[in-house]
Each structure stands twice: as C-alpha cells, then as structure tokens.
Design a protein around this motif. Structure first.
Motif, PDB file in Angstrom:
ATOM      1  N   ALA A   1       0.856  -1.190   0.000  1.00 51.45           N
ATOM      2  CA  ALA A   1       0.000   0.000   0.000  1.00 51.45           C
ATOM      3  C   ALA A   1       0.886   1.231   0.000  1.00 51.45           C
ATOM      4  O   ALA A   1       1.985   1.219   0.565  1.00 51.45           O
ATOM      5  CB  ALA A   1      -0.915   0.015   1.222  1.00 51.45           C
ATOM      6  N   ASN A   2       0.438   2.279  -0.664  1.00 52.23           N
ATOM      7  CA  ASN A   2       1.100   3.587  -0.536  1.00 52.23           C
ATOM      8  C   ASN A   2       0.016   4.655  -0.398  1.00 52.23           C
ATOM      9  O   ASN A   2      -1.097   4.485  -0.915  1.00 52.23           O
ATOM     10  CB  ASN A   2       2.043   3.896  -1.707  1.00 52.23           C
ATOM     11  CG  ASN A   2       1.344   4.075  -3.042  1.00 52.23           C
ATOM     12  OD1 ASN A   2       0.333   3.458  -3.318  1.00 52.23           O
ATOM     13  ND2 ASN A   2       1.908   4.935  -3.888  1.00 52.23           N
ATOM     14  N   ALA A   3       0.321   5.714   0.306  1.00 53.03           N
ATOM     15  CA  ALA A   3      -0.675   6.758   0.549  1.00 53.03           C
ATOM     16  C   ALA A   3       0.006   8.005   1.085  1.00 53.03           C
ATOM     17  O   ALA A   3       1.149   7.956   1.544  1.00 53.03           O
ATOM     18  CB  ALA A   3      -1.714   6.282   1.568  1.00 53.03           C
ATOM     19  N   SER A   4      -0.715   9.118   1.025  1.00 52.16           N
ATOM     20  CA  SER A   4      -0.225  10.333   1.690  1.00 52.16           C
ATOM     21  C   SER A   4      -1.375  10.933   2.483  1.00 52.16           C
ATOM     22  O   SER A   4      -2.544  10.766   2.119  1.00 52.16           O
ATOM     23  CB  SER A   4       0.322  11.326   0.664  1.00 52.16           C
ATOM     24  OG  SER A   4      -0.696  11.692  -0.238  1.00 52.16           O
ATOM     25  N   PHE A   5      -1.036  11.586   3.568  1.00 49.75           N
ATOM     26  CA  PHE A   5      -2.040  12.188   4.454  1.00 49.75           C
ATOM     27  C   PHE A   5      -1.658  13.632   4.765  1.00 49.75           C
ATOM     28  O   PHE A   5      -0.470  13.951   4.908  1.00 49.75           O
ATOM     29  CB  PHE A   5      -2.146  11.397   5.764  1.00 49.75           C
ATOM     30  CG  PHE A   5      -2.993  10.157   5.633  1.00 49.75           C
ATOM     31  CD1 PHE A   5      -4.313  10.148   6.080  1.00 49.75           C
ATOM     32  CD2 PHE A   5      -2.487   9.014   5.046  1.00 49.75           C
ATOM     33  CE1 PHE A   5      -5.106   9.017   5.943  1.00 49.75           C
ATOM     34  CE2 PHE A   5      -3.268   7.878   4.900  1.00 49.75           C
ATOM     35  CZ  PHE A   5      -4.585   7.875   5.356  1.00 49.75           C
TER      36      PHE A   5
ATOM     37  N   PHE B   1       8.145  10.536  -2.507  1.00 44.26           N
ATOM     38  CA  PHE B   1       9.174   9.653  -3.073  1.00 44.26           C
ATOM     39  C   PHE B   1       8.570   8.560  -3.940  1.00 44.26           C
ATOM     40  O   PHE B   1       9.287   7.676  -4.434  1.00 44.26           O
ATOM     41  CB  PHE B   1      10.013   9.022  -1.948  1.00 44.26           C
ATOM     42  CG  PHE B   1       9.216   8.152  -1.004  1.00 44.26           C
ATOM     43  CD1 PHE B   1       9.058   6.793  -1.255  1.00 44.26           C
ATOM     44  CD2 PHE B   1       8.624   8.694   0.130  1.00 44.26           C
ATOM     45  CE1 PHE B   1       8.321   5.982  -0.395  1.00 44.26           C
ATOM     46  CE2 PHE B   1       7.878   7.883   0.995  1.00 44.26           C
ATOM     47  CZ  PHE B   1       7.729   6.529   0.730  1.00 44.26           C
ATOM     48  N   PHE B   2       7.247   8.600  -4.164  1.00 42.69           N
ATOM     49  CA  PHE B   2       6.604   7.513  -4.904  1.00 42.69           C
ATOM     50  C   PHE B   2       7.128   7.450  -6.335  1.00 42.69           C
ATOM     51  O   PHE B   2       7.310   8.475  -6.996  1.00 42.69           O
ATOM     52  CB  PHE B   2       5.086   7.698  -4.934  1.00 42.69           C
ATOM     53  CG  PHE B   2       4.454   7.643  -3.568  1.00 42.69           C
ATOM     54  CD1 PHE B   2       4.984   6.843  -2.563  1.00 42.69           C
ATOM     55  CD2 PHE B   2       3.314   8.388  -3.283  1.00 42.69           C
ATOM     56  CE1 PHE B   2       4.396   6.785  -1.306  1.00 42.69           C
ATOM     57  CE2 PHE B   2       2.725   8.337  -2.029  1.00 42.69           C
ATOM     58  CZ  PHE B   2       3.260   7.541  -1.042  1.00 42.69           C
ATOM     59  N   GLY B   3       7.345   6.250  -6.790  1.00 41.48           N
ATOM     60  CA  GLY B   3       7.785   6.039  -8.161  1.00 41.48           C
ATOM     61  C   GLY B   3       9.275   6.246  -8.362  1.00 41.48           C
ATOM     62  O   GLY B   3       9.760   6.124  -9.485  1.00 41.48           O
ATOM     63  N   GLN B   4      10.013   6.559  -7.279  1.00 38.70           N
ATOM     64  CA  GLN B   4      11.458   6.762  -7.416  1.00 38.70           C
ATOM     65  C   GLN B   4      12.204   5.609  -6.761  1.00 38.70           C
ATOM     66  O   GLN B   4      11.872   5.211  -5.637  1.00 38.70           O
ATOM     67  CB  GLN B   4      11.882   8.065  -6.739  1.00 38.70           C
ATOM     68  CG  GLN B   4      11.319   9.308  -7.409  1.00 38.70           C
ATOM     69  CD  GLN B   4      11.454  10.520  -6.506  1.00 38.70           C
ATOM     70  OE1 GLN B   4      12.450  10.679  -5.813  1.00 38.70           O
ATOM     71  NE2 GLN B   4      10.439  11.363  -6.497  1.00 38.70           N
TER      72      GLN B   4
ATOM     73  N   ARG C   1       5.302  -1.469  -5.227  1.00 40.19           N
ATOM     74  CA  ARG C   1       4.493  -1.322  -6.445  1.00 40.19           C
ATOM     75  C   ARG C   1       4.204   0.134  -6.824  1.00 40.19           C
ATOM     76  O   ARG C   1       3.380   0.383  -7.709  1.00 40.19           O
ATOM     77  CB  ARG C   1       3.201  -2.129  -6.316  1.00 40.19           C
ATOM     78  CG  ARG C   1       3.499  -3.624  -6.266  1.00 40.19           C
ATOM     79  CD  ARG C   1       2.378  -4.453  -6.850  1.00 40.19           C
ATOM     80  NE  ARG C   1       1.165  -4.411  -6.060  1.00 40.19           N
ATOM     81  CZ  ARG C   1       0.931  -5.181  -5.011  1.00 40.19           C
ATOM     82  NH1 ARG C   1       1.836  -6.045  -4.605  1.00 40.19           N
ATOM     83  NH2 ARG C   1      -0.207  -5.091  -4.374  1.00 40.19           N
ATOM     84  N   ASP C   2       4.886   1.079  -6.203  1.00 41.25           N
ATOM     85  CA  ASP C   2       4.853   2.447  -6.733  1.00 41.25           C
ATOM     86  C   ASP C   2       5.812   2.551  -7.928  1.00 41.25           C
ATOM     87  O   ASP C   2       5.722   3.497  -8.712  1.00 41.25           O
ATOM     88  CB  ASP C   2       5.237   3.474  -5.644  1.00 41.25           C
ATOM     89  CG  ASP C   2       6.606   3.200  -5.059  1.00 41.25           C
ATOM     90  OD1 ASP C   2       6.914   2.010  -4.776  1.00 41.25           O
ATOM     91  OD2 ASP C   2       7.381   4.145  -4.892  1.00 41.25           O
ATOM     92  N   LEU C   3       6.730   1.592  -8.081  1.00 39.70           N
ATOM     93  CA  LEU C   3       7.681   1.630  -9.190  1.00 39.70           C
ATOM     94  C   LEU C   3       7.024   1.148 -10.481  1.00 39.70           C
ATOM     95  O   LEU C   3       6.148   0.291 -10.458  1.00 39.70           O
ATOM     96  CB  LEU C   3       8.893   0.729  -8.910  1.00 39.70           C
ATOM     97  CG  LEU C   3       9.848   1.085  -7.779  1.00 39.70           C
ATOM     98  CD1 LEU C   3      11.099   0.216  -7.877  1.00 39.70           C
ATOM     99  CD2 LEU C   3      10.229   2.556  -7.783  1.00 39.70           C
TER     100      LEU C   3
HETATM  101  C1  LIG Z   1       1.168   5.473  -5.083  1.00 36.94           C
HETATM  102  O1  LIG Z   1       2.293   5.696  -5.920  1.00 36.94           O
HETATM  103  C2  LIG Z   1       2.001   6.051  -7.271  1.00 36.94           C
HETATM  104  C3  LIG Z   1       3.304   6.234  -7.995  1.00 36.94           C
HETATM  105  O2  LIG Z   1       3.788   5.035  -8.417  1.00 36.94           O
HETATM  106  C4  LIG Z   1       1.180   7.317  -7.329  1.00 36.94           C
HETATM  107  O3  LIG Z   1       0.855   7.601  -8.653  1.00 36.94           O
HETATM  108  C5  LIG Z   1      -0.073   7.150  -6.504  1.00 36.94           C
HETATM  109  O4  LIG Z   1      -0.760   8.376  -6.449  1.00 36.94           O
HETATM  110  C6  LIG Z   1       0.277   6.713  -5.082  1.00 36.94           C
HETATM  111  N1  LIG Z   1      -0.954   6.421  -4.366  1.00 36.94           N
HETATM  112  C7  LIG Z   1      -1.380   7.178  -3.367  1.00 36.94           C
HETATM  113  C8  LIG Z   1      -2.669   6.742  -2.759  1.00 36.94           C
HETATM  114  O5  LIG Z   1      -0.755   8.132  -2.947  1.00 36.94           O
END
Ligand SMILES: *[C@@H]1O[C@H](CO)[C@@H](O)[C@H](O)[C@H]1NC(C)=O
Ligand SMILES: *[C@@H]1O[C@H](CO)[C@@H](O)[C@H](O)[C@H]1NC(C)=O
Ligand SMILES: *[C@@H]1O[C@H](CO)[C@@H](O)[C@H](O)[C@H]1NC(C)=O
Length: 252
Positions: free
Chosen positions: A74-78, A137-140, A204-206
C-alpha cells in the motif's frame, strides 16, 4: 555482528556447518524479527509530538496497517503541505495476509520507537518494510537505504554456485518486472550443484522498468559484496528485495 552466544552441550555437539546454520537463523531472527528490525532514520527534519505532522503520520501508519495485507502493498499520503506525509508498506509476496498485518503493525509501531521525531524513516523486518517521508518519493528508486545479510555457509563449488545464483536472480528479476505484483519466486538446480531458491520483489509504486533497474542495481552492487560463494543472502533496499538460499525459505 553483535551476537553473544552461550555455548551449551547441544550446540557443541552440532557439526560446525549445522552450528553456523543455527547461528545464521538466530541472527536473522534477532536482526529482522519483532523488536529487532533494521532501520534508517532520515535527517530531513523533526516533528513535535501532537503536531499536525504527528497526527498525519499516525493516520498514515493506521492506513498502511489496514490496507497492506490485502495485496501485500500500500502507498498513501495524508495531510496538506507542509505537514503532508507520504508512506508505503510492503510484505513479502509469499506471506499470508494475516502475517502481513502482524508484520506491518509491529514495524509501524517499532519505527516510531527507533525514529521518534524524524519526519522520514524506513524499517525492515524479516518479511515486511515500512517507509515514510515528508517528501513525495513515490515512483522513485530508493538508492539510499539498503543493506544485506549474508548466510555464512560456503557453497561447495563457489564459482559455479555463484553463476547459478546470478542466473536464478536474473531470471526472477525479469519475471518480477513482468508481473503486475512485481514479485517472483522460483528455484534452480544445475547438475552437480545444490538447488537454490530465490525471490525478487519491488514496491508497487515503481514502474515495471524501474523495478527491473532497482533489482539489477541492487544485485550487481550487493551480491558480490554480500554473497560471493555463500549459500544464501538477503539483499534489501527501500524499493526492492532479492534473496536466495539453498533451503526452501519461500512459503507455499
Ligand atoms: C502510489 O504511488 C504512485 C506512484 O507510483 C502514485 O501515482 C499514486 O498516487 C500513489 N498512491 C497514493 C494513494 O498516494
Ligand atoms: C541510511 O541513510 C544514509 C543517508 O542516506 C545512508 O548513507 C546509509 O547508507 C543508510 N543506511 C541504510 C542501512 O540504509
Ligand atoms: C504473477 O505472480 C503470481 C504470484 O506469484 C503468479 O500466481 C502469477 O502466475 C504471475 N503471473 C504471471 C503472468 O507471471
């Protein structure tokens, strides 16, 4: 390594290779399980208790604990800048959702003990990782945070065994990057050598191509340092994992 072992009769009677195997497992357990995870606290700033950042981080960690078990990632921002926090959690792809939840819950709690005021941090457990930061840092590919653990046992035919291991991890790198889960596991046996089991996985953000790059870079940098001629090694970064052993360490 910081191991202190009291020798007992039963350990002394083990053969030396069994003893090393035992110590290795003890070391893995000590370093990476429960309260013994390995962590890196970032120096990107500190936050105060009860501040908006602390509240957002708490929300993020609760979210990761509840969401990660479903798909092992899981990935997220708050929150909103400047108090926005970005985070992710990853469980090993062969883990049950229940074990995944336990691992993320413990890691999320322990990272706050180890890095209590840091706006960014990462913690690795044996089977999961939790990472957060005040920057997106997502996707990096994370090239900063990485380490390895070596199985101290030497393979019988190190040169050929190294090639077999590299071959397996290369194949699994390709497979992981081709799979939507960014996870692959498998085994390989070359005639005359010990069978080797391996797994590769990315957060899985990559993108698939960055997953491949993360694994290729981690393996080419760390495999020779870590694991030259060794029967096993666990390479960890903030974005990918590559692991192998001569025993069946993958579930299922
Ligand atoms: C999770 O990471 C991806 C980048 O790979 C991004 O596009 C997406 O917005 C992120 N999801 C959340 C919920 O932040
Ligand atoms: C922790 O982060 C620092 C700074 O980025 C880096 O130099 C170090 O290698 C990292 N250690 C681990 C175990 O990731
Ligand atoms: C992707 O990985 C899953 C879990 O390991 C596996 O069941 C599936 O067959 C893989 N898919 C492909 C296309 O390789």
């Amino acid at each position: 390594m910081f191991l202190k072992l009291k020798q007992t009769k039963s350990q002394i009677t083990m053969s030396s290779s069994r003893f090393i195997f035992f110590v290795y497992h003890l070391a893995l357990a000590l370093i990476l399980q429960k309260a013994f995870g390995s962590q890196n606290c970032s120096n990107s700033g500190n936050f105060a208790a009860n501040s908006p950042y602390a509240v957002n981080l708490n929300d993020l960690l609760n979210y990761l604990t509840s969401q990660t078990p479903q798909t092992r990632f899981a990935n997220a921002s708050f929150g909103q800048p400047p108090d926005r926090v970005y985070g992710l959690a990853l469980c090993r792809g062969d883990m049950s959702s229940q074990d995944c939840e336990t691992c993320v819950r413990e890691a999320a709690s322990e990272i706050q003990n180890r890095c209590p005021n840091n706006k960014g941090a990462i913690i690795w457990y044996y089977d999961c990782l939790v990472k957060y930061s005040n920057t997106d840092f997502f996707g990096q590919i994370d090239t900063q945070n990485k380490f390895y653990i070596q199985n101290p046992n030497n393979a019988a035919n190190p040169t050929a065994f190294n090639l077999q291991t590299e071959g397996l991890l290369k194949q699994l790198t390709y497979q992981a990057s081709r799979n939507s889960t960014l996870y692959a596991a498998g085994e390989l046996q070359v005639y005359g050598l010990q069978r080797v089991y391996g797994l590769t996985q990315c957060t899985r953000d990559l993108s698939p191509s960055d997953c491949k790059k993360c694994l290729e870079d981690l393996i080419s940098e760390y495999l020779p340092l870590c694991c030259n001629g060794r029967e096993g090694g666990r390479l960890y970064s903030g974005s990918c994992l590559a692991q192998y052993e001569v025993f069946r360490f993958i579930r299922g």
